[in-house]
Design an enzyme around this catalytic site. Structure first.
Site, PDB file in Angstrom:
ATOM      1  N   ASP A   1       0.804  -1.231   0.000  1.00  0.00           N
ATOM      2  CA  ASP A   1       0.000   0.000   0.000  1.00  0.00           C
ATOM      3  C   ASP A   1       0.834   1.276   0.000  1.00  0.00           C
ATOM      4  O   ASP A   1       0.289   2.372  -0.027  1.00  0.00           O
ATOM      5  CB  ASP A   1      -0.984   0.000   1.186  1.00  0.00           C
TER       6      ASP A   1
ATOM      7  N   TYR B   1      10.862   3.859   1.299  1.00  0.00           N
ATOM      8  CA  TYR B   1      11.703   2.800   1.882  1.00  0.00           C
ATOM      9  C   TYR B   1      13.139   2.825   1.373  1.00  0.00           C
ATOM     10  O   TYR B   1      14.014   2.197   1.969  1.00  0.00           O
ATOM     11  CB  TYR B   1      11.073   1.418   1.636  1.00  0.00           C
TER      12      TYR B   1
END
Ligand code: NAD
Ligand code: G6P
Ligand code: MN
Length: 442
Positions: free
Chosen positions: A173, A265
């Site tokens: 997500d 990330y």
């Protein structure tokens, strides 16, 4: 035409994210109507904590839907159409260790990246392969929509274990959440943005953000905004400090590499030293989440149980995770061909990367699954980064399936958050001891 009603099974239904997913299922009940909803968890006590809230909420908003709470495989999977998988092998107790053990060696402590993600991957692979086998026993045609992390590694493992199964999808997500944040900055509706993206899961880049009403690519405009403003998530006011820092690091990555817009990330791979320095080895994201979402949701559900009613209780809804899960299933169920960023086997989408890599790209979700947009050859910088990370993912999966210590050590040494084999060995031995109930390598 009336939409066919669906049977959905939630795996890992004891998660405190599930009440908000139920809220999404309720909000979307005309778009993705349910016949039956099954809540499955191997730990029935986790479900029991949420059960009264879920039962009363479903009775209030969707009384026509059959509701089942279970820890039995057959009951969970028989005749199901969609499995939404959201399990955590080892629960938060092990998440805490995934995050804390690496920090002892001055290595990034994160649930999906670096050594923590490796240890978690080794736990998830076995549990996920078991689950898919059980689903296929009872529901050969069901779609398995997996959100279980580390999704990058789970995707590679499931592709290796079930290469011909076309009805398993792995989804994250974070791109969706980032698009929601871009839309807020750009003052447009997020559903009017059609992204182009390439990478691996938790390791990729947005290359275009088409605004569908006009066809304009809004990425240049967004990049110019971000060169002078901090990147904030759409719900910054509700986010903890660690997430705000994570979003801000997108600005930092782009100050070095402005070509594309990176997934948040990537901070762990580009700035591992700073991340370690900023981490508190006694209080990591697992603690933050336990004291935040976990506590709030459990308290609310406890109150419902005690008063046996929803009086004064808000309907929890999932602005990202829950909504995305339902929208993904909806697009497949009714062949809507909506565009999502999703994992799929490369097979030429990026011709200068391995055919078998599980890449993350934009694609249309149809009744046949993902129809990915071609990316074409990628630049040497991205190719180098992705090849290294993919080699890490592949070796991790092989290490797990073959109980092979040497491959695990090679994997960790290839991971950009580690690099040094001395540290890789030290952290591997420590993680192996902590995970001895789950995996062991020879
Ligand atoms: P959680 O620990 O709160 O809940 C997970 C539940 O899974 C627990 O109730 C546990 O009992 C259950 N479980 C463990 N092993 C199981 C098994 N073998 N079969 C069935 N149930 C099992 O976890 P959470 O924080 O809600 O996260 C759940 C998962 O979803 C994690 O893997 C997390 O990383 C992932 N996640 C992924 C995304 C994404 O973008 N892909 C987003 C959010 C969370
Ligand atoms: C994002 C990522 C997920 C990850 C989650 C962690 O949604 O895409 O892969 O699991 O963040 O959130 P948490 O609140 O549990 O730290
Ligand atoms: Mn994710």
């Amino acid at each position: 035409m009336e939409r066919k009603k669906q049977v959905v099974t939630i795996v890992g239904a004891g998660s405190t994210r599930i009440p908000a997913l139920i809220g999404s299922l309720i909000n979307y009940k005309d778009r993705f109507p349910l016949k039956k909803l099954v809540l499955f968890d191997i730990d029935i006590k986790r479900i029991e904590a949420l059960q009264d809230y879920i039962r009363l909420t479903m009775e209030k908003y969707c009384p026509e839907v059959e509701l089942v709470f279970t820890d039995k495989d057959e009951e969970a999977y028989i005749d199901t159409d969609y499995v939404f998988c959201n399990m955590r092998a080892g629960n938060f107790e092990m998440r805490g260790l995934d995050e804390k053990i690496p920090l002892k060696y001055d290595l990034v402590g994160q649930e999906t990246c670096g050594p923590g993600g490796f240890a978690y991957g080794m736990r998830s692979i076995g549990a996920m392969i078991d689950m898919v086998k059980k689903v296929r026993e009872y529901a050969p045609e069901a779609w398995i929509l997996n959100y279980t992390n580390p999704a990058a590694i789970v995707a590679v493992a499931l592709d290796k274990a079930f290469p011909d199964d076309k009805k398993i999808l792995n989804i994250c997500d974070q791109p969706y959440s980032m698009i929601k944040s871009f839309a807020k900055i750009l003052e447009v509706d997020m559903y009017d943005i059609e992204p182009r993206f390439f990478g691996l899961n938790h390791f990729g880049w947005f290359t275009k953000l088409y605004y569908t009403p006009t066809g304009e690519d809004l990425l240049p405009k967004l990049k110019s905004f971000l060169s002078g403003h901090e990147f904030k998530p759409y719900n910054a006011e509700q986010r903890e400090a660690s997430w705000l820092k994570t979003y801000k690091n997108v600005n930092k990555i782009m100050s070095f590499f402005p070509e594309y817009l990176p997934n948040t990330y990537l901070q762990y791979y580009f700035f591992p030293d700073e991340i370690v320095k900023d981490s508190d080895p006694n209080y990591t994201r697992a603690d933050e989440a336990l004291n935040g979402r976990e506590r709030e949701v459990l308290e609310l559900c406890k109150k419902v149980k005690e008063q046996n009613s929803l009086e004064g209780i808000p309907l929890l809804t999932g602005a990202v995770h829950g909504n995305m899960m339902v929208e993904v299933a909806e697009s497949i169920a009714y062949d809507l061909k909506k565009v999502f960023v999703i994992m799929t086997r490369n097979e030429g989408i990026i011709p200068n990367l391995p055919e078998d890599a599980m890449i993350e790209v934009a694609g249309e979700l149809t009744k046949y699954g993902v129809v990915a947009y071609k990316v074409g050859e990628i630049g040497t910088f991205y190719k180098g980064l992705m090849e290294c990370q993919y080699a890490y993912e592949k070796l991790t999966v092989e290490a797990c399936l073959e109980s092979n210590y040497e491959k695990a050590l090679q994997a960790l040494t290839l991971n950009r958050t580690i690099v040094n084999p001395v540290k890789a060995k030290a952290v591997l031995d420590d993680l192996m001891e902590a995970n001895k109930d789950y995996w062991y390598l020879k």
